[in-house]
Enzyme design. Structure first.
Site, PDB file in Angstrom:
ATOM      1  CG  ASP A  24      -1.504  -1.083   1.828  1.00 47.11           C
ATOM      2  OD1 ASP A  24      -1.510  -2.113   0.883  1.00 47.11           O
ATOM      3  OD2 ASP A  24      -2.265  -1.087   2.901  1.00 47.11           O
ATOM      4  CD1 TRP A  48       3.188  -7.491   3.259  1.00 51.27           C
ATOM      5  CD2 TRP A  48       3.414  -8.760   4.724  1.00 51.27           C
ATOM      6  NE1 TRP A  48       2.636  -6.740   4.298  1.00 51.27           N
ATOM      7  CE2 TRP A  48       2.699  -7.944   5.461  1.00 51.27           C
ATOM      8  CE3 TRP A  48       3.628 -10.130   5.635  1.00 51.27           C
ATOM      9  CZ2 TRP A  48       2.287  -7.895   6.711  1.00 51.27           C
ATOM     10  CZ3 TRP A  48       3.112 -10.139   6.628  1.00 51.27           C
ATOM     11  CH2 TRP A  48       2.609  -8.988   7.373  1.00 51.27           C
ATOM     12  CD1 TRP A 275      -3.943  -7.745  -0.044  1.00 52.78           C
ATOM     13  CD2 TRP A 275      -1.937  -8.641   0.116  1.00 52.78           C
ATOM     14  NE1 TRP A 275      -3.213  -6.835   0.682  1.00 52.78           N
ATOM     15  CE2 TRP A 275      -1.877  -7.600   0.631  1.00 52.78           C
ATOM     16  CE3 TRP A 275      -0.763  -9.351  -0.055  1.00 52.78           C
ATOM     17  CZ2 TRP A 275      -0.693  -6.953   1.444  1.00 52.78           C
ATOM     18  CZ3 TRP A 275       0.504  -8.636   0.504  1.00 52.78           C
ATOM     19  CH2 TRP A 275       0.434  -7.658   1.242  1.00 52.78           C
TER      20      TRP A 275
HETATM   21  C1  FRU Z   1      -3.568  -3.736   2.500  1.00 54.53           C
HETATM   22  C2  FRU Z   1      -2.919  -4.320   3.991  1.00 54.53           C
HETATM   23  C3  FRU Z   1      -3.598  -3.537   5.078  1.00 54.53           C
HETATM   24  C4  FRU Z   1      -2.532  -3.732   6.103  1.00 54.53           C
HETATM   25  C5  FRU Z   1      -1.273  -3.844   5.231  1.00 54.53           C
HETATM   26  C6  FRU Z   1       0.022  -4.621   5.556  1.00 54.53           C
HETATM   27  O1  FRU Z   1      -3.244  -4.269   1.598  1.00 54.53           O
HETATM   28  O2  FRU Z   1      -3.425  -5.705   4.249  1.00 54.53           O
HETATM   29  O3  FRU Z   1      -4.710  -3.875   5.581  1.00 54.53           O
HETATM   30  O4  FRU Z   1      -2.317  -2.557   6.905  1.00 54.53           O
HETATM   31  O5  FRU Z   1      -1.698  -4.281   3.862  1.00 54.53           O
HETATM   32  O6  FRU Z   1       1.047  -4.418   4.911  1.00 54.53           O
END
Ligand code: FRU
Length: 475
Positions: A24, A48, A275
């Protein structure tokens, strides 16, 4: 490692991190003559992981300067999505001269603060963190704004499949004021709310953005609601509008808008990914990019309020060499522009389908790949098909077709298309609908064709600009 932004698939005019993972964009704010962009970043890997806040600044939201990591994980944990506000009145007591305050999620789903008194260059953690403890379950992505009418800070934060509202006078002590939910997107947590308003004539209309599952392309997307904020919560009459999605493509998620801008434009930026396959996309060195910045506008139509999106006008400064076509017939089966090749350009077309049942383009076309952008006249539908667009097999949810209902304006379809190596954004009818898609073409995937099927079509005009890179180290 000194990245040169010339890796295969690397976008040249979309923001991407120098290296490693990004999801994000957030903390979008204009402050002291700079636009800030923070983003979810794994500093050491291209998947991630422990999240920190990556950081970049810009004078125009087109070209970016990378800055060191702003906020790194602490003893509470990784720093998830949040926002930045300008506490110029020093309500928080952090600095008599005012401070930028980051209000962010921690990975344990509590809310924390960090502040900066040097234009966002260095950040101090608030020792009293967390300011809102985790209530259990999914609770995250605070979006805070100062509201003159209440003389308080208000927070929208996602909580399972709803948005909770809190208020505070000092950013430290928060009281819950209300909740909003709606019938859609019920099988995954809602995420990343944003809330702001447009004034249309005398009327103020609040817009709530929520990232959620159930988007038109089959995965995640950004839903918008138009209604009212009464100081306690958000209300809407029109939550059932089926087309209240910001994008009809699969790759537009976790988007939010800049605060405190020097003009009245409301400009949006999102993560250009989903995602489901984000960690598998076949990029090297970096993984994850942002959309181009888009100006949002609220319009009232016969079907209710709709948001239209236009590419930020500053992007025009990237336009380089131009080719143009005018008033040309496209014979059924003909490949109109076989002599142009490229993977970094903007294209504006005015197309009249006339006798054709389908009219469209192949971009990023090689011997065995193409991204097909096609208008079906009978169904009045624009579709973008990446089934045969090159590398698609890295994840079962990647290949697919995204579409949106589009009525011709008069007899004309207007398209503005941005092609940037692995990112394609198609704006139809002056931003009435947008389809955003990642694509990973073969090495020879640089061809471009305009075609008609089932009859001849008419190309009223087509302008093709090569786009410059935004990274100085390139070209
Ligand atoms: C959205 C999200 C948010 C979270 C972040 C974690 O893509 O899942 O809800 O804070 O990414 O990286």
């Amino acid at each position: 490692m000194s990245p040169n932004y010339q890796e295969r698939f690397r976008p040249r005019f979309h923001f991407s991190p120098q290296q490693n993972w990004k999801n994000d964009p957030h903390g979008l704010i204009y402050h002291a003559d700079e636009y800030h962009l923070f983003y979810q970043h794994h500093a050491h890997d291209s998947v991630w992981g422990p999240m920190c806040w990556g950081h970049a600044v810009s004078a125009d939201r087109v070209t970016w300067q990378h800055l060191p990591i702003a906020i790194a994980p602490d003893e509470i944990g990784g720093i998830w999505t949040g926002c930045v506000v300008d506490d110029r009145r020093n309500t928080s007591g952090f600095s008599a001269d005012g401070a930028l305050v980051a209000v962010h999620s921690y990975e344990d789903q509590s809310v924390g603060l960090a502040y900066s008194t040097d234009r966002g260059r260095t950040w101090q953690r608030y020792p009293g963190n967390p300011v809102i403890p985790s209530p259990g379950g999914n609770f995250r992505d605070p979006q805070v704004f100062w509201w003159e009418e209440s003389q308080r800070w208000h927070m929208a934060i996602s909580c399972e499949q709803s948005i909770h509202f809190f208020a505070s006078v000092d950013l430290r002590d928060w009281q819950k004021t209300g909740e909003f939910t709606a019938a859609m997107g019920k099988d995954a947590p809602w995420e990343v709310p944003d809330i702001f308003y447009f004034d249309l004539g005398e009327q103020r209309h609040w817009v709530l953005l929520v990232s959620m599952k159930g988007a038109p392309a089959g995965g995640l997307g950004v839903r918008y609601f138009v209604g009212e904020f009464d100081g306690q919560t958000f209300h809407t009459q029109d939550e059932l509008a089926e087309d209240g999605w910001l994008d009809f493509g699969p790759d537009n998620y976790a988007g939010s808008t800049w605060k405190d801008t020097p003009d009245s434009r409301r400009v949006y930026l999102a993560w250009m990914n989903d995602w489901r396959y984000a960690e598998s996309v076949p990029t090297q060195v970096w993984r994850g990019a942002a959309t181009i910045p888009r100006e949002l506008e609220l319009v009232e139509t016969a079907q209710g309020f709709r948001i239209i999106q236009r590419p930020l006008s500053e992007l025009k400064q990237l336009r380089g060499n131009k080719n143009q076509w005018r008033h040309t017939s496209i014979a059924a089966g003909e490949n109109l522009i076989a002599n142009i090749r490229g993977n970094q350009y903007e294209l504006c077309l005015q197309l009249r389908p006339r006798a054709a049942t389908e009219v469209g383009l192949h971009v990023l076309k090689g011997c065995n790949c193409e991204l097909d952008i096609r208008y079906h006249t009978q169904q009045e539908t624009l579709s973008v098909n990446r089934m045969n667009s090159g590398q698609v097999g890295f994840h079962g949810d990647f290949p697919g077709i995204a579409s949106s209902k589009i009525n011709l304006l008069g007899e004309t379809l207007s398209l503005q298309i941005f092609v940037d190596h692995s990112l394609v954004e198609v704006f139809a009818n002056q931003g009435e609908a947008v389809i955003s898609m990642q694509v990973f073409p073969d090495e020879d995937g640089e061809g471009l064709a305009v075609y008609a099927r089932g009859g001849d079509a008419w190309l009223e005009s087509m302008d093709f600009w090569r786009m410059k890179s935004i990274w100085e180290t390139v070209d």
